[in-house]
Enzyme design. Structure first.
Site, short mmCIF file in Angstrom:
data_model
loop_
_atom_site.label_atom_id
_atom_site.label_comp_id
_atom_site.label_asym_id
_atom_site.label_seq_id
_atom_site.Cartn_x
_atom_site.Cartn_y
_atom_site.Cartn_z
N SER A 198 0.84 -1.20 0.00
CA SER A 198 0.00 0.00 0.00
C SER A 198 0.88 1.26 0.00
CB SER A 198 -0.96 -0.04 1.19
OG SER A 198 -1.93 0.97 1.09
N ASP A 210 -9.24 -3.82 -6.29
CA ASP A 210 -8.61 -2.66 -5.67
C ASP A 210 -8.96 -1.42 -6.50
OD1 ASP A 210 -6.88 -0.68 -4.71
OD2 ASP A 210 -5.22 -2.07 -4.44
N HIS A 254 -7.99 -4.59 -1.90
CA HIS A 254 -6.78 -3.98 -1.35
C HIS A 254 -6.54 -4.50 0.07
CE1 HIS A 254 -3.68 -0.84 -1.50
NE2 HIS A 254 -3.89 -0.71 -0.21
#
Length: 323
Positions: free
Chosen positions: A165, A266, A296
Site C-alpha cells: 500500500s 482494488d 486492497h
C-alpha cells in the site's frame, strides 16, 4: 440524507493544530528473544532516529538454514508497512505478523521500519525515514560492533525493499533515491511493490467503478492523500502520481528488478497497471502478478492469500541472478 464522512469511516478525528486523534485502540505486540517459546521468529526493537522517534523492529528466524553444518547467510528485507500513511506501527499485530512471516518463511532477516505518520509528518518525511533505515543497515555492515543479527546471519549483498500500500509507494521512492547513494557493501537485489498506493487528479475507470468501495471509497482515498501530501500539493504531485513528468522518470532505466502485486477489486488497480507499463517502457525488469479476484490488503486478512504472497516473495528473492 446523511453525508459520508471519511474521518468517521477511518475512526479518526482532526485536531485544530493539524494533528489527528486516532480513535482505534490497537494492541501492541511485544518482542520476544526466547527461542524456546515456540515462536518461529525472534524479534527486538532498536532505535533509528530518537529525535524523530523512529525505530525498527528486527526479526530473525529461530530455525536458521545451514550449509555443511555452518549457518548460511540469509537475505535482508527492509519492510515498510501499509496503513494509508496515517496509521499502524511496527508493533501492531498485522505488521508484526508480516515481519514474522518474512523471517520464518523466506527465510530472511526482516527490518520492519516504524516511520513517521501523516499528517503530523507529511511527505517526504516517510521517504527520509526510509533512507535513514537503509543507511542504518549499511552502518551495521561497516561497524565491527554493529547489530549481531545482521552481521552474523544477514547477507548484505542480498538486501530487498518490500512495501505494501503506502509502504509500496515508499519502497518505490526509496529505490529511486538509493540509485545515487553509496551503499557499499550493501547491494539491493530488488523491490517488492505490493498493491502500491498511487492516485491522480483524473479519475481512472477502476476508481469510478469502486467509488463506493466498502474499504476504500474515493472520499477516503482522497482524504489519505490530503493528510499525507505537502500542504498545497494536489494529487498530481509525483509523490502521489509517479506517471507525471519529472526528474524521477530519468532514473527509471537504472531501477532494480521489481515484483509488483495487485488485485482486480482494488480501486487503484488501473494505476498499478499503468505503473507497471511505465516501468516496462523504461527498461525495468518487472514481474507483474495481478489477480482478478481480491481487494486492497486481502493478503493481510486472508491466510491463503498471505501464503501466496509469501511464496511470490520467496521465489523472487531466491531466483535472483547470481552476482
Amino acid at each position: 440524507m446523511s453525508k459520508f464522512d471519511p474521518y468517521e469511516h477511518l475512526n479518526i478525528s482532526p485536531n485544530p493544530d493539524g494533528t489527528l486523534t486516532r480513535l482505534t485502540n490497537v494492541p501492541v505486540v511485544p518482542t520476544t528473544l526466547d527461542e524456546d517459546s515456540g515462536v518461529v521468529a525472534v524479534s527486538k526493537d532498536l532505535p533509528l532516529n530518537p529525535e524523530k522517534k523512529t525505530w525498527v523492529r528486527l526479526f530473525r528466524p529461530t530455525k536458521l538454514p545451514s550449509n555443511d553444518n555452518e549457518v548460511a547467510r540469509i537475505p535482508i528485507i527492509l519492510y515498510f508497512h501499509g496503513g494509508g500513511w496515517f496509521r499502524f506501527q511496527a508493533s501492531d499485530p498485522v505488521v508484526h505478523e508480516r515481519g514474522t512471516h518474512f523471517a520464518s518463511q523466506t527465510p530472511a532477516i526482516c527490518v520492519s521500519v516504524n516511520f513517521r505518520l501523516a499528517p503530523e509528518a507529511r511527505l517526504p518525511a516517510q521517504y527520509d525515514d526510509a533512507v535513514e533505515a537503509l543507511l542504518w543497515i549499511k552502518k551495521q555492515a561497516l561497524d565491527p560492533n554493529g547489530e549481531k543479527w545482521l552481521r552474523d546471519y544477514g547477507d548484505f549483498s542480498r538486501t530487498y525493499l518490500y512495501g505494501c500500500s503506502n509502504g509500496a509507494n515508499i519502497t518505490f521512492n526509496l529505490g529511486l533515491r538509493s540509485l545515487d547513494m553509496d551503499l557499499e557493501p550493501l547491494k539491493i537485489g530488488g523491490l517488492v511493490i505490493n498493491q502500491p498506493m498511487f492516485s491522480g487528479i483524473q479519475r481512472t475507470k477502476s476508481e469510478l467503478r469502486f467509488a463506493a468501495d466498502q474499504l476504500l471509497p474515493l472520499p477516503v482515498l482522497d482524504l489519505m492523500w490530503e493528510l499525507a501530501l505537502p500542504k498545497g500539493a494536489d494529487r498530481n504531485h509525483r509523490y502521489c502520481n509517479p506517471m507525471v513528468d519529472g526528474h524521477h522518470l530519468k532514473l527509471l532505466p537504472r531501477l532494480y528488478r521489481c515484483l509488483v502485486i495487485g488485485y482486480g477489486g482494488d480501486p487503484m488497480i488501473d494505476r498499478q497497471q499503468d505503473f507497471v507499463q511505465m516501468l516496462v517502457l523504461n527498461g525495468v525488469m518487472v514481474e507483474a502478478r495481478f489477480d482478478d479476484v481480491g481487494f486492497h490488503g486481502i493478503d493481510l486478512v486472508d491466510p491463503r492469500r498471505s501464503a501466496v504472497v509469501m511464496n511470490m516473495v520467496k521465489e523472487f528473492i531466491w531466483s535472483a541472478p547470481a552476482k
